[in-house]
Design a protein around this motif. Structure first.
Motif, short mmCIF file in Angstrom:
data_model
loop_
_atom_site.label_atom_id
_atom_site.label_comp_id
_atom_site.label_asym_id
_atom_site.label_seq_id
_atom_site.Cartn_x
_atom_site.Cartn_y
_atom_site.Cartn_z
N SER A 33 52.96 15.80 93.87
CA SER A 33 53.52 16.22 92.58
C SER A 33 53.93 15.05 91.70
O SER A 33 54.13 15.20 90.49
CB SER A 33 54.73 17.14 92.81
N LEU A 34 54.07 13.85 92.28
CA LEU A 34 54.44 12.67 91.51
C LEU A 34 53.29 12.14 90.66
O LEU A 34 53.50 11.33 89.75
CB LEU A 34 54.92 11.56 92.45
N GLY A 35 52.06 12.59 90.96
CA GLY A 35 50.89 12.12 90.23
C GLY A 35 50.99 12.41 88.74
O GLY A 35 51.27 13.53 88.34
N LEU A 332 70.68 21.92 87.51
CA LEU A 332 70.80 20.46 87.38
C LEU A 332 69.54 19.85 86.80
O LEU A 332 69.58 19.14 85.79
CB LEU A 332 71.10 19.84 88.75
N TYR A 333 68.38 20.16 87.41
CA TYR A 333 67.17 19.47 86.95
C TYR A 333 66.58 20.06 85.68
O TYR A 333 65.67 19.48 85.08
CB TYR A 333 66.11 19.38 88.07
N SER A 334 67.08 21.21 85.22
CA SER A 334 66.56 21.79 83.98
C SER A 334 66.89 20.93 82.77
O SER A 334 66.29 21.09 81.70
CB SER A 334 67.15 23.20 83.77
N HIS A 335 67.84 20.00 82.91
CA HIS A 335 68.20 19.10 81.82
C HIS A 335 67.29 17.87 81.76
O HIS A 335 67.45 17.04 80.85
CB HIS A 335 69.66 18.65 81.98
N LYS A 339 58.20 18.13 82.79
CA LYS A 339 57.17 17.74 83.75
C LYS A 339 57.76 17.31 85.09
O LYS A 339 57.06 17.28 86.10
CB LYS A 339 56.31 16.61 83.17
N TRP A 340 59.05 16.98 85.11
CA TRP A 340 59.70 16.56 86.36
C TRP A 340 60.31 17.72 87.13
O TRP A 340 60.77 17.54 88.26
CB TRP A 340 60.80 15.53 86.04
#
Length: 369
Positions: A33-35, A332-335, A339-340
């Motif tokens: 997924s880091l690609g 948390l990560y919605s901010h 793409k991340w």
């Protein structure tokens, strides 16, 4: 450092098994997924190694399951030697291993066919990861108890040569011998003709009947390495042998791959030797760091996973850790940049998986078959 290691269990084996299971249970998907996310070519190149080629070719992700088959052989050599030294009759061991094979086969059916409809056998996929492991370990156990190491080695080499000869010389319908295409290879014909139920790739199944024997050679090679690790030789001698055997396997696999392409779908002989050689080098690395140099702290993370490999394999199939991660961490990560999101969600799933296994480890709950 060069004294013989006499422990019946090597810490490096649990750690390496844990590393392998981490890749199977979400680590590989996380790296993939880091690609394209970082704009760093090195990371993109690593991420590209965590998907399977469509046919011929090889990526690191192709190595993950062969490594587990190899490790199963290493562990088998330790457990059988211990049981035989305790006076357990071979007949009892055969019954136990046969029962284990049936249990793994059943769990494999659940894994690949959930929800499993036993009243519609024509649509059940019988080729499974767990079934392959169970069959391979049962066959190699019989070989171990009835032959010496040289005969085991010759058996593996013989299987790989005969498999190559069969695919190169036997014609399939209108396709001539040596046709290794998706449609025209002998392995696929065997699957279509003799394998009941559903085939994953329609014209063949990479975990079905035809490729079981070459895949079992990885477990034979692992069993041979397990026997090497139990000899009274010094640790430096064992390490040297692991590196030599690893180099021979990789070199032979690459050379053979010129005429018999490295192909995970076919479990080609070149693929078996290449991944077997890589497995030797991986064991050498973990063995040197953990059992020889005694660098153990970093390995605890992997050991927690390796001690309950069957649990995590099935849990990742039947428990939606990704959805749980979203419910717990999306606030948390919605901010972050959209793409991340998949990357952070995958990371959260991995953390949850490890915590479950850590709780089991702390309570000494180890599920074995």
């Amino acid at each position: 450092m060069n004294q013989p290691l006499t422990s019946s269990r090597l810490a490096s084996l649990d750690a390496l098994r844990g590393f392998d299971m981490l890749m199977i249970s979400g680590g590989g998907a996380f790296i993939h997924s880091l690609g394209g996310k970082t704009n760093i070519s090195f990371i993109d190149a690593i991420a590209a190694q965590f998907h399977h080629p469509a046919w011929d070719g090889f990526t690191f992700y192709d190595f993950i399951f062969p490594l587990f088959l190899f490790m199963a052989g290493v562990s088998l050599a330790f457990s059988l030697k211990s049981a035989l030294e305790k006076g357990v009759p071979q007949s009892e061991l055969r019954k136990k291993l046969f029962k284990r094979m049936l249990i793994l086969f059943f769990f494999g059916l659940l894994d690949k066919n959930a929800p499993l409809d036993i009243f519609d056998p024509a649509h059940i996929r019988y080729g499974t990861v767990l079934g392959r492991i169970g069959i391979a370990t049962f066959l190699v156990a019989l070989l171990y108890m009835n032959t010496n190491w040289k005969q085991q080695l010759y058996t593996a080499i013989g299987i790989l040569v005969l498999y190559y000869a069969g695919l190169m010389l036997i014609s399939v319908g209108s396709y001539g011998g040596g046709d290794l295409t998706f449609e025209g290879n002998l392995a696929g014909w065997v699957d279509r003709t003799f394998m009941p139920g559903r085939l994953k790739q329609k014209t063949y199944d990479e975990l079905a009947l035809s490729t079981q024997l070459p895949a079992t050679c990885l477990t034979i090679f692992g069993c041979l390495i397990g026997q090497l690790l139990q000899t009274p030789s010094t640790s430096s001698f064992k390490l040297q042998r692991l590196m030599v055997f690893g180099g021979i396997g990789i070199a032979t696999g690459l050379v053979w791959g010129v005429v018999f392409p490295v192909n995970k779908h076919l479990w080609s002989s070149s693929f078996i030797l290449l991944t077997g050689g890589m497995a030797c080098l991986m064991i050498a690395l973990f063995y040197w760091l953990i059992d020889i140099r005694n660098y153990t702290r970093w390995a605890f993370f992997f050991k927690v996973i390796g001690m309950n490999s069957l649990v995590i394999y099935l849990a990742c199939r039947f428990v939606n850790f990704g959805e749980t991660s979203r419910l717990l961490f999306a606030g948390l990560y919605s901010h972050t940049t959209e793409k991340w999101h998949e990357v952070f969600n995958a990371l959260g799933g991995l953390i949850l998986v490890w915590l479950v296994l850590y709780v089991m480890y702390r309570h000494k709950i180890f599920v074995k078959v």
